[in-house]
Design a protein around this motif. Structure first.
Motif, short mmCIF file in Angstrom:
data_model
loop_
_atom_site.label_atom_id
_atom_site.label_comp_id
_atom_site.label_asym_id
_atom_site.label_seq_id
_atom_site.Cartn_x
_atom_site.Cartn_y
_atom_site.Cartn_z
N HIS A 69 -31.62 69.72 -26.68
CA HIS A 69 -32.23 68.39 -26.71
C HIS A 69 -31.32 67.38 -26.03
CE1 HIS A 69 -35.21 69.21 -30.27
NE2 HIS A 69 -35.63 69.71 -29.13
N ARG A 70 -31.83 66.16 -25.86
CA ARG A 70 -31.17 65.13 -25.08
C ARG A 70 -30.41 64.13 -25.95
NH1 ARG A 70 -32.17 64.39 -20.10
NH2 ARG A 70 -34.24 65.33 -20.21
N VAL A 71 -29.26 63.68 -25.43
CA VAL A 71 -28.50 62.61 -26.07
C VAL A 71 -29.21 61.31 -25.72
CG1 VAL A 71 -26.29 61.39 -26.16
CG2 VAL A 71 -26.33 63.88 -25.92
N ARG A 85 -16.86 64.25 -22.34
CA ARG A 85 -17.68 63.98 -21.16
C ARG A 85 -19.18 63.96 -21.44
NH1 ARG A 85 -15.84 66.57 -15.86
NH2 ARG A 85 -16.68 64.59 -15.16
N ILE A 86 -19.57 64.19 -22.68
CA ILE A 86 -20.99 64.15 -23.02
C ILE A 86 -21.43 62.69 -23.06
CG2 ILE A 86 -22.72 64.67 -24.78
CD1 ILE A 86 -20.85 66.97 -25.67
N VAL A 111 -28.09 68.82 -24.22
CA VAL A 111 -27.02 69.59 -24.85
C VAL A 111 -27.56 70.70 -25.75
CG1 VAL A 111 -25.39 67.65 -24.76
CG2 VAL A 111 -26.86 67.93 -26.77
N PHE A 112 -26.68 71.67 -25.99
CA PHE A 112 -26.98 72.78 -26.90
C PHE A 112 -26.19 72.57 -28.18
CE2 PHE A 112 -25.33 76.94 -28.44
CZ PHE A 112 -26.51 77.42 -28.98
N PHE A 113 -26.89 72.60 -29.30
CA PHE A 113 -26.27 72.44 -30.62
C PHE A 113 -27.09 73.22 -31.63
CE2 PHE A 113 -29.57 69.38 -30.32
CZ PHE A 113 -30.03 69.14 -31.60
N VAL A 114 -26.58 73.30 -32.83
CA VAL A 114 -27.29 73.97 -33.92
C VAL A 114 -27.57 72.91 -34.98
CG1 VAL A 114 -27.18 75.81 -35.65
CG2 VAL A 114 -26.14 76.15 -33.39
N ASN A 115 -28.86 72.76 -35.35
CA ASN A 115 -29.20 71.72 -36.33
C ASN A 115 -28.78 72.14 -37.74
OD1 ASN A 115 -31.22 73.43 -37.34
ND2 ASN A 115 -32.90 72.18 -36.59
N PRO A 136 -21.38 64.70 -34.21
CA PRO A 136 -20.13 64.45 -33.50
C PRO A 136 -20.07 65.35 -32.27
CG PRO A 136 -19.71 65.82 -35.41
CD PRO A 136 -21.17 65.44 -35.45
N PRO A 137 -19.43 64.93 -31.20
CA PRO A 137 -19.36 65.76 -29.99
C PRO A 137 -18.76 67.15 -30.25
CG PRO A 137 -18.67 63.54 -29.48
CD PRO A 137 -18.84 63.60 -30.98
#
Length: 171
Positions: free
Chosen positions: A78-80, A59-60, A66-70, A107-108
């Motif tokens: 940051h934004r998609v 659903r992204i 979104v929250f992610f770890v670089n 990847p999602p």
């Protein structure tokens, strides 16, 4: 970083925050914390309270925050700004609204949470509100298209900021 757990604040470093946030989101919990930094200004500002819900990878979409770890292990909100098919898989290009560079394609499955609300000065702004979604998509397009022409985007932004229904989100 501050994490609210049953009305108590918990301070921790970024690595501990990442681990705790991922564990809570993986358990299906919503997370509330204070944003730090200006990479998402003006829709998300330093000091805003963010509400994260677990991310459903299917659903992204374009414009979601979104929250992610670089790759360096730093947790980011940051934004998609683009989705891309790679074989059978879908990858997400992510960038901060005010960042100079993209974070890269992810990847999602590497997205742990999605911002569902922002609280600023005691008022909550839901991310699913049509105006906020529109502004998020505009910010994503700005990241993709107007990077080459920041003056044009600045002019458009100043005009949009004067529209009464957008003032709540941008002032």
């Amino acid at each position: 970083m501050n994490i609210v757990i049953t009305e108590k604040n918990l301070s921790c470093d970024t690595q501990a925050f990442s681990a705790i946030a991922i564990d809570l989101l993986d358990a299906g919990r919503t997370l509330r914390f204070t944003a730090k930094g200006g990479s998402m200004d003006p829709l998300i500002r330093d000091g805003d309270t963010l509400f994260l819900a677990p991310a459903d990878p299917s659903r992204i979409k374009f414009g979601d925050v979104v929250f992610f770890v670089n790759g360096g292990g730093k947790p980011l909100i940051h934004r998609v700004i683009k989705t891309q098919k790679r074989g059978k898989d879908r990858w997400l290009l992510i960038r901060g609204d005010r960042a100079n560079n993209v974070d890269g394609y992810f990847p999602p499955s590497e997205i742990f949470g999605r911002v569902i609300a922002v609280e600023r000065v005691g008022q909550q702004i839901r991310a699913d509100q049509p105006v906020y979604k529109f502004l998020g998509r505009l910010a994503a397009w700005r990241s993709r298209v107007f990077s080459a022409s920041p003056r044009l985007f600045s002019l458009i932004y100043q005009l949009i900021k004067r529209i009464p229904s957008f003032k709540h989100y941008l002032s």
